[in-house]
Design an enzyme around this catalytic site. Structure first.
Site, PDB file in Angstrom:
ATOM      1  N   SER A  76      -8.988   9.823   9.456  1.00 40.49           N
ATOM      2  CA  SER A  76     -10.609   9.972   9.536  1.00 40.49           C
ATOM      3  C   SER A  76     -11.099   8.599   9.513  1.00 40.49           C
ATOM      4  O   SER A  76     -10.735   7.803   8.722  1.00 40.49           O
ATOM      5  CB  SER A  76     -10.901  10.923   8.416  1.00 40.49           C
ATOM      6  OG  SER A  76     -10.394  12.391   8.777  1.00 40.49           O
ATOM      7  N   GLY A  95      -3.888   5.040   8.955  1.00 46.56           N
ATOM      8  CA  GLY A  95      -4.391   5.734   7.672  1.00 46.56           C
ATOM      9  C   GLY A  95      -5.957   5.997   8.054  1.00 46.56           C
ATOM     10  O   GLY A  95      -6.382   6.022   9.041  1.00 46.56           O
ATOM     11  N   HIS A  96      -6.688   5.953   6.944  1.00 45.84           N
ATOM     12  CA  HIS A  96      -8.213   6.345   6.856  1.00 45.84           C
ATOM     13  C   HIS A  96      -9.141   5.050   6.935  1.00 45.84           C
ATOM     14  O   HIS A  96      -8.407   4.120   6.157  1.00 45.84           O
ATOM     15  CB  HIS A  96      -8.367   7.434   5.902  1.00 45.84           C
ATOM     16  CG  HIS A  96      -7.625   8.696   5.842  1.00 45.84           C
ATOM     17  ND1 HIS A  96      -7.738   9.549   6.738  1.00 45.84           N
ATOM     18  CD2 HIS A  96      -6.806   9.308   5.087  1.00 45.84           C
ATOM     19  CE1 HIS A  96      -6.875  10.751   6.846  1.00 45.84           C
ATOM     20  NE2 HIS A  96      -6.268  10.354   5.375  1.00 45.84           N
ATOM     21  N   ASN A  97      -9.936   4.986   7.386  1.00 42.22           N
ATOM     22  CA  ASN A  97     -11.105   4.157   7.392  1.00 42.22           C
ATOM     23  C   ASN A  97     -10.530   2.721   7.758  1.00 42.22           C
ATOM     24  O   ASN A  97     -10.583   1.700   7.024  1.00 42.22           O
ATOM     25  CB  ASN A  97     -11.550   4.003   5.731  1.00 42.22           C
ATOM     26  CG  ASN A  97     -12.222   5.205   5.297  1.00 42.22           C
ATOM     27  OD1 ASN A  97     -12.981   5.524   5.914  1.00 42.22           O
ATOM     28  ND2 ASN A  97     -11.756   5.765   4.368  1.00 42.22           N
ATOM     29  N   ASP A 129      -4.616   2.732   4.642  1.00 39.51           N
ATOM     30  CA  ASP A 129      -6.044   2.760   4.293  1.00 39.51           C
ATOM     31  C   ASP A 129      -6.788   1.600   4.454  1.00 39.51           C
ATOM     32  O   ASP A 129      -6.330   0.700   3.667  1.00 39.51           O
ATOM     33  CB  ASP A 129      -6.273   3.844   3.422  1.00 39.51           C
ATOM     34  CG  ASP A 129      -5.861   5.261   3.501  1.00 39.51           C
ATOM     35  OD1 ASP A 129      -5.357   5.519   4.616  1.00 39.51           O
ATOM     36  OD2 ASP A 129      -5.890   6.057   2.405  1.00 39.51           O
TER      37      ASP A 129
END
Length: 194
Positions: A76, A95-97, A129
């Site tokens: 996300s 991963g995220h961000n 991330d």
């Protein structure tokens, strides 16, 4: 014996048909879907037609090419820039961000240059991330980019990174540790009609 030859020939034709359909499917994604000027519609089609796993608020800009998209997982709040290449043939996990600029290449497969049959070799790429990859950089097969690490403009990453560290060059080498060890910024940057 001729019965066996007939079966083998049928198998070869079946293989050719499957390959043509598979490459046509990939061409639809890489030459039609990636040119649709709507983030929402592109993401929907990648999820439904190509079985990609894409997190919430992730933005995929126009012109991105995917190889084996069903083996690519994107978290996300990510942004992936225009005209990048994500080669999922041996799996990519993002991963995220994560912020991936335009013209970036993430590769999971290549060839053994010392093999007479030029066999393929490769392995999974993991992007953890809060990673940032700048314009024109390349990540080679088998690499893990640790949380918060940065790959500078036009660099080529051949080895795993350390968390919250900046890398640059060809081949990329450690430049310095970042002065932070966490981010609150969400990398879901969106340019409309891109």
């Amino acid at each position: 014996m001729s019965d066996l030859k007939t079966k083998v020939n049928r198998f070869k034709w079946l293989r050719v048909i499957v390959d043509v359909l598979r490459f046509f499917h990939m061409a639809i994604g890489n030459h039609v879907v990636n040119k649709i000027p709507s983030y929402f519609l592109r993401k929907l089609l990648y999820r439904v037609l190509f079985l990609m796993k894409i997190g919430k608020h992730t933005q995929l800009q126009m012109g991105i090419r995917f190889y084996t998209p069903y083996k690519i997982k994107i978290g996300s709040n990510c942004s992936i820039g225009n005209d990048s290449l994500l080669d999922g043939r041996r799996v990519i996990e993002i991963g995220h961000n994560v912020d991936i600029a335009g013209y970036v290449k993430i590769l999971t497969l290549g060839h053994d240059l010392d093999d007479e049959e030029y066999k393929t070799v490769g392995s999974k790429v993991t992007i953890e991330d809060h990673v940032s990859i700048f314009t024109g950089a390349s990540v080679l097969p088998g690499v893990t980019m640790a949380e918060g690490s940065v790959l500078a403009l036009d660099s080529v990453l051949t080895k795993d990174t350390e968390p919250w560290t900046i890398y640059a060059g060809n081949p990329a080498r450690k430049i310095r540790k970042r002065k932070i060890d966490k981010l609150t910024y969400l990398h879901n940057y969106k340019r409309y009609f891109h």
